[in-house]
Each structure stands twice: as C-alpha cells, then as structure tokens.
Design an enzyme around this catalytic site. Structure first.
Site, short mmCIF file in Angstrom:
data_model
loop_
_atom_site.label_atom_id
_atom_site.label_comp_id
_atom_site.label_asym_id
_atom_site.label_seq_id
_atom_site.Cartn_x
_atom_site.Cartn_y
_atom_site.Cartn_z
CE1 TYR A 197 -4.62 -1.86 4.86
CE2 TYR A 197 -3.66 0.34 4.61
CZ TYR A 197 -4.16 -0.83 4.05
OH TYR A 197 -4.19 -0.97 2.67
CB SER A 235 -0.86 -0.02 1.26
OG SER A 235 -1.42 1.26 1.50
P1 NAD Z 1 -11.18 -6.18 -1.58
O1 NAD Z 1 -11.85 -6.15 -0.25
O2 NAD Z 1 -11.96 -5.80 -2.76
O3 NAD Z 1 -10.54 -7.62 -1.78
C1 NAD Z 1 -9.86 -8.26 -0.74
C2 NAD Z 1 -10.19 -9.73 -0.74
O4 NAD Z 1 -9.46 -10.34 0.32
C3 NAD Z 1 -11.66 -10.03 -0.48
O5 NAD Z 1 -12.19 -10.86 -1.49
C4 NAD Z 1 -11.67 -10.72 0.87
O6 NAD Z 1 -12.67 -11.71 0.99
C5 NAD Z 1 -10.29 -11.32 0.91
N1 NAD Z 1 -9.86 -11.62 2.26
C6 NAD Z 1 -9.99 -10.86 3.37
N2 NAD Z 1 -9.51 -11.50 4.44
C7 NAD Z 1 -9.07 -12.70 4.02
C8 NAD Z 1 -8.47 -13.82 4.65
N3 NAD Z 1 -8.26 -13.84 5.97
N4 NAD Z 1 -8.15 -14.87 3.90
C9 NAD Z 1 -8.38 -14.87 2.57
N5 NAD Z 1 -8.95 -13.86 1.93
C10 NAD Z 1 -9.30 -12.78 2.64
O7 NAD Z 1 -9.90 -5.25 -1.41
P2 NAD Z 1 -8.84 -4.69 -2.47
O8 NAD Z 1 -9.01 -3.24 -2.53
O9 NAD Z 1 -8.88 -5.45 -3.69
O10 NAD Z 1 -7.51 -4.95 -1.66
C11 NAD Z 1 -6.57 -5.90 -2.03
C12 NAD Z 1 -5.23 -5.55 -1.38
O11 NAD Z 1 -4.83 -4.28 -1.83
C13 NAD Z 1 -5.27 -5.51 0.13
O12 NAD Z 1 -4.10 -6.10 0.65
C14 NAD Z 1 -5.28 -4.03 0.42
O13 NAD Z 1 -4.70 -3.70 1.65
C15 NAD Z 1 -4.44 -3.50 -0.71
N6 NAD Z 1 -4.68 -2.09 -0.99
C16 NAD Z 1 -5.86 -1.65 -1.44
C17 NAD Z 1 -6.07 -0.32 -1.66
C18 NAD Z 1 -7.37 0.20 -2.15
O14 NAD Z 1 -7.53 1.41 -2.16
N7 NAD Z 1 -8.31 -0.61 -2.55
C19 NAD Z 1 -5.05 0.59 -1.40
C20 NAD Z 1 -3.85 0.11 -0.93
C21 NAD Z 1 -3.67 -1.22 -0.73
#
Ligand code: NAD
Length: 687
Positions: A577, A564
């Site tokens: 986080y 992130s």
């Molecule tokens: P999202 O919520 O759309 O997808 C995340 C997925 O992870 C979900 O399908 C959820 O069911 C799964 N998940 C959660 N806990 C879990 C567990 N214990 N075991 C297995 N699966 C699990 O989120 P996203 O935005 O696609 O995020 C994906 C990654 O990107 C994350 O690591 C997040 O921190 C990082 N990220 C996202 C953003 C953003 O703005 N969306 C920004 C920075 C970093």
C-alpha cells in the site's frame, strides 16, 4: 396542436392567486405555447389590505421566473388603482416605469414585477396571458405579418408592430383593445400573443384555441414542403457522431471558454439533425433572432459550421476554432456599431453551434443555462420553419436585437445572479466519489459550483451520490459513470461520458482506493499487484486520459491526487500500500512538470486516519491496523487522535477542503506540491 390541459376538478378548489399559479403552470407545460423563462400571466384580484380596506391588486409574474414551475411567491402583487392612471401619460422611460411600479408594491419582500407589467394592467380584463407560441411568432415574423395574422383571425385580432417592451408598447396595446371591443387577442410583431378573459378558465381556453388556429393555418401551408430545403447532409450514424464529438466538443469548449469556463450541451435529436442537414439551413439560420425571449439565450445568430464528413475530424476541429474566432470578431463589430454610452461588451462567443450531419452544441455558464439555450433553439427552429412555410422568415434587426441584449432591464436580471463561485462552469471528475473522501469532495465541489462526474465501481452508492447532488444542485449538475480505474477502456469511457455530458473536464480528483496491509513475508504477489493496479496504475490511467483531454481543450486544468501519510512516511506492515501511495505522489510531480506548459497543475493531498464515513475502515484493515499498533479496535479512533500533534479527529470533509483549495483558483500558482491533512504527524512532515 396544443392540448387543452385544464382540469375542472383541480382548478375549482384554487382561490385567485393559486388559480393563477395553476393556469401559469399549464401554459408553461407546453414549450410550443410558452418558452422556458418566457411569457407572463396576471390576474386582477380584490383583496383586503393591511389596513382593512377593500382594494384591487394586480398579481403578475415576477421577472426571471418560469411559468412551468412558478409558485405563488414568484408573483409580484401591486396596487392596481395606482397603476391604471399611467395610461394617460404620453411617455415614460424604463427607469421611471420601474421606479414607479416599485412603489406600488402591495406586499413588501416580493420579487420585482415583470417588465411587461403595465401591459397586463392596461388590458381591461381580469385575467391576461402573454405567451410566445411558436405558431404565433411564425405569423409575426413574416414580411407582411399584420396581413398574415388577419388572414387567420380577421378582426378578432389586433396587431401591434415590434417595439421593445415598455411603457409605449403597453399603452398601444391598452388603447388598441379599448378601441376594438370585438378583439379577442393581440398579435405582437416578432414577439408573441396576448389573450384575456374575465375568468381564468376562459382565459386559458382562449390562449390555447387561438394558438391552435395559427398552428392549423401553418400546418396547412407546410404540408408536403421541406421548409429548410432538401436534406443535403444526412445524419451520420449515432455511434460515429458520438465518436467525432468526443474529440470535437473539448475543442469547442476551449474555443468558447476564453472569457470564462463554459458548459456545453450536445443535441442530436431528429428535429435538429434534419434542420442542420437541410440545404437552406446555413442561410436561413443567419437571418437573426425570431423573438426577444429567444435572443437572450441564443444570441442573434448561431454559428453554422459548413462541414462534410469526408473532410475528416481534424478539418472539423479547425473549422470550429476558426468559426468561433470569426464569430467573436463579428460580434465585436455588432457591439461597436450599436453600442450606447456606458455599454460594456459581454461574452462574444456563440451560444448555438450547428454542424451538418452532427447536430447542435449549446453553450452556457452552467449546464442549466446551456440547456435553456438548447430548448430555445428548438423553438427557434419551429418558428423559423413556420415563417418559411408562410413565405419568408423576417427576424429582429441587428439594432432591435442589440437593444434587447444590452437593455438595462435585461441586465438587471443578470445582476440578480449571485457572484460566481470557485468552480462555476467547471467540470470535475472524482474517482471513488461514491464513498468517504471522494463523496465529501463531490458535495464540497458541487456546492462551490462544479458539475460533478462520480466515477466508481460501486454503482449503488455512486448513483445515490449523483442523484442526491442533482436534487440539491440541479437536474444535470452531477452524473455517475461506472468506472474501474484499473481498466484502460473504462477510464477512457469515463472521459467520454464527461465530454458528452458537459463538453470536457477541468478537474480530476484521483482518489479511488483500497487499503490493506500485512507483514512483507505474508504479502503475496496478488496482494502487491492489487495495490499497484488500483492505486498506481489506476491513478496513472486517469491522469493520462485527463491530461490528453485538458490539453485538447487548451484552457488548463487541475489534478489532485489523494495520497496518504504513507506516501512519505514508511508504513510498517503495509509495504505494498505504502509503495503504491508513494508512486502516486511522484507520478503527480512528474505530470506537474509536463503540465506546466499547458496550464495543468497537479498537486497531492496526504490524509491520515479518516475513519468516519470511509469504507476502507469497515473491512479487515481496521483490525490489521489495531493489531499493528497493539490497541483494541474500538480504541483505534482515539489512538489516531492522540497520535497527531493537534489531537484532532481527521474527517473526510477536511480532505475535501484541501482538495477544493488545490483544485481551484485560490492555489493558481501551486503545482507539484503535497499538502498533509493529518493533524500533524511528524513522520509525514514534508522535508
Ligand atoms: P472509501 O473506501 O470510503 O472510498 C473509496 C472508493 O473507491 C469506494 O467508493 C470504492 O468503491 C472506490 N474504488 C475502489 N476501487 C476502485 C476501482 N478499481 N475503480 C473505481 N473505484 C474504486 O475510502 P476513502 O477513505 O474515502 O479513501 C479514499 C482515498 O483516500 C484512497 O485513495 C485512500 O488510500 C486514501 N486515504 C484514505 C485514508 C483514510 O484513513 N480513510 C488515509 C489515507 C489515504
């Protein structure tokens, strides 16, 4: 016994070409009648051409299609009257034949006609089926095949000895049928069957009836016999087989993937277990291929591993590695002995590996290709067993096999394939693949050739993603494994499922995550622990297990950690986080250090504010962030856009693009790196 599947009501309404499609699909439905991708059918049809003239055409299966699924555009249509006079020629090379036939096309734009087109033209009946039925090939792979076939059919059959398909074989067949008006079929030595009629239903009925006669004949001679000898190595219990193969499949995959990445299919069906555990299987399986159409996908010989469970799993791994090396050396010798000027050695690794007590492993450039090999070896087991029941199995000779394997017309089919994409033959596991960034990555990598394991706690969404990927890219190209990345056992299970489905793993995308933020005084231990468990511990567990697996395969691998902006920029109001996200990328760098020696690269992508499609933005997080920055919730998207220097909205697809780059061959010299995909946020500039 083959079932006659003809349905008058379905067939009646279909005009000539559609009727041919119908008959072809029926024949293809039973693989004991017609191999996958094997056999061909035709119809001679009266049509009116583009100039309004009445003319006769030959509609014949195009090269490279499968009768079970063939559709109308997969038939070539040729001017028959231009082809028929060729029977009066003495000889024609393959090149002359193909060039000639290419010029007889009735409709431009259709695919190239089958290699066996002339044979279809020269059989003097309107409808012709050429199939590769197990029972017929069994008859045709015995020492005195002509006499054996005569014992079944008398003079209702004419026999042609084995030669490679082409002009001469077609001419022999045409002339033999003309000289034997009583004949109703041709048995082709070490090859297959031709049957015919002047209407489509009778043609199909004839094929099925003739095959049934051979099956009954063989069944009679098989009765009470174990064609592969006594069962000397009984199957190990299923759970034990799976445990052993979880360790051994990656070793096999590494051994057979030296030239290019290969997908494995593991088959421990009853028929296979019975064959591989029988006394004679080691010897009989090495005789050679039963039919040119098998050969192309199973090679001349399988690799037989002479192993007993009491030798232990390490011994099996060693036997497999030595066995593959020995097989490749023998294949090289076979190539050197038989090669023609200009031939180039193709993949020398085995396509079929037989292990007593365990089953069969098939290899292929992708899962569909490995599955074709699997299906065809089932046919080979039947054919060889049938021939053994009749006395003895006689295979194609080494020279006959080579001439098929390196036949320019077979190589033409291979050349039709599009060039390999970045993830061809590779297996990718994406945690959190059910949503947002993980989901977009699953689509991106699948479209670049990957086999995708979607690992997530969200079963409903995960299954939906896997099912849609299968629909778009092929039946077994994706799978869902319910995985909680915080559970060691679940993580290990996800690796085991990937191994049993595809043989191993090449790419781990560590992505599953959650969001959540609050001022430090309000952060409970449980809040802290949850972030650490999923983001830090979850990434660690997945990476450790993937590392063990990749090292066992010995063909390198890549990991991409989705961090992130907060991994390097202090996230105000999101300490837990941000700390966990920082741990992730440092973990990635540490593993990159250890992975270098094994060709395992580890890099990180740092997203920021991917709102569309992400479920972490659907809960409280959005409100928390809006409050943190002092903006309204519905202004948050715009706030983030204005925050980056490029003033752009960041999409999940942008992250997928960066992940694909770092996971794939185009970044082959990059490891331990971080790549921001955030539109440019000064606080996250890497120093
Ligand atoms: P999202 O919520 O759309 O997808 C995340 C997925 O992870 C979900 O399908 C959820 O069911 C799964 N998940 C959660 N806990 C879990 C567990 N214990 N075991 C297995 N699966 C699990 O989120 P996203 O935005 O696609 O995020 C994906 C990654 O990107 C994350 O690591 C997040 O921190 C990082 N990220 C996202 C953003 C953003 O703005 N969306 C920004 C920075 C970093």
């Amino acid at each position: 016994m083959p079932q006659n599947l003809w349905n008058d009501a379905e067939a009646k309404a279909l005009p000539d070409l559609d009727g041919l499609v119908y008959r072809s699909n029926l024949l293809g439905r039973d693989r004991a009648v017609c191999n996958i991708f094997g056999g061909n059918t035709s119809a001679k049809i009266d049509v009116v051409n583009h100039a309004g003239r009445q003319t006769r055409v030959l509609a014949v299966k195009a090269s490279g299609s499968d009768l079970a699924t063939i559709t109308e555009p997969q038939f070539a249509i040729l001017y028959l009257d231009d082809i028929l006079p060729l029977i009066n020629r003495e000889a024609m090379t393959d090149e002359e034949m193909v060039a000639y036939l290419d010029r007889t096309a009735f409709e431009p734009g259709r695919p190239r006609q089958s290699i066996e087109t002339l044979m279809h033209a020269f059989v003097p009946f309107k409808h012709v089926d050429h199939t590769h039925p197990d029972a017929i090939i069994s008859l045709a792979c015995t020492p005195n095949a002509e006499q054996t076939a005569k014992d079944v059919y008398g003079d209702r059959m004419v026999y042609v000895k084995y030669i490679r398909p082409g002009f001469t074989l077609s001419k022999w067949i045409g002339e033999k049928i003309a000289a034997n008006p009583q004949a109703e079929c041709v048995v082709m030595g070490k090859h297959g069957l031709i049957a015919w009629a002047d209407d489509s239903k009778t043609c199909y009925d004839n094929s099925i009836r003739i095959i049934a006669e051979a099956e009954a004949y063989i069944a009679e001679r098989k009765r009470g016999k174990r064609v592969y000898g006594q069962l000397t190595v009984p199957a190990l219990p299923e759970a034990e087989r799976r445990e052993i193969m979880t360790e051994v499949l990656p070793v096999i995959r590494g051994a057979v993937s030296k030239r290019s990445h290969t997908i494995l299919q593991y088959d421990d069906s009853e028929a296979v277990l019975d064959m591989v555990g029988s006394a004679k299987s080691g010897e009989v399986s090495q005789q050679g291929a039963a039919c040119p159409d098998h050969l192309v996908h199973v090679k001349r010989q399988p690799l037989f591993i002479d192993w007993r469970a009491d030798q232990g799993v390490d011994a099996l791994k060693k036997l497999v590695q030595d066995g593959v090396a020995d097989y490749e050396q023998r294949y090289g010798e076979y190539f050197e002995t038989n090669k023609e000027p200009g031939d180039e050695l193709r993949d020398s690794a085995p396509r079929v590996i037989l292990i007593p007590g365990i089953g069969m492993v098939n290899t292929g450039k992708d899962v569909a290709n490995a599955d074709v090999s699997r299906q065809l070896y089932h046919r080979a087991v039947e054919v060889i067993g049938g021939a053994e029941a009749l006395g003895e199995f006689v295979s194609l000779t080494a020279k006959e096999s080579y001439d098929i394997e390196y036949w320019p017309l077979e190589l033409y089919k291979l050349r039709l394939r599009p060039p390999d994409r970045d993830f061809a033959g590779k297996v990718v596991l994406i945690t959190g693949g059910a949503s947002g960034i993980g989901r977009a990555t699953a689509y991106k990598l699948a479209s670049d050739g990957a086999h995708v394991v979607v690992a997530d706690i969200n079963t409903e969404n995960g299954e939906e993603v896997a099912a849609d990927l299968q629909k778009r890219f092929g039946k077994k190209r994706a799978m869902f494994v319910h995985t909680d990345v915080t559970s060691e056992a679940a993580v290990q299970n996800s690796m085991q499922q990937a191994i049993l489905a595809y043989g191993g793993l090449d790419v781990l995308v560590n992505n599953a995550g959650i969001a959540g933020g609050m001022p430090i005084e309000e952060t409970t231990l449980a809040d802290w622990q949850r972030q650490i468990d999923i983001l830090a511990t979850g990434y660690f567990l997945m990476a450790r297990e993937a590392f063990i697996l990749m090292k066992r395969q010995g063909i390198g691998g890549t990991m991409v950690f989705v961090g992130s902006k907060n991994s390097i920029a202090a996230g105000k109001g999101a300490a837990a986080y941000s700390a966990a996200k920082a741990a992730e990328i440092h973990l990635a760098r540490c593993i990159a250090e250890e992975g270098g020696a094994h060709g395992i690269r580890v890099n990180s992508v740092l997203p920021d504010a991917v709102i569309r499609g992400s479920s972490i933005w659907s809960g409280d997080w959005k409100a928390e962030r809006a409050a943190n920055y002092g903006v309204e919730i519905d202004q948050l998207n715009d706030f983030y856009r204005q925050r980056n220097v490029l003033k752009v909205e960041i999409l999940a697809e942008d992250q997928a693009e960066a992940i694909a780059f770092l996971a794939g061959p185009r970044s082959s010299k990059t490891t331990g790196a971080v790549l921001t995909v955030d539109g440019g946020v000064a606080a996250a500039y890497v120093r």
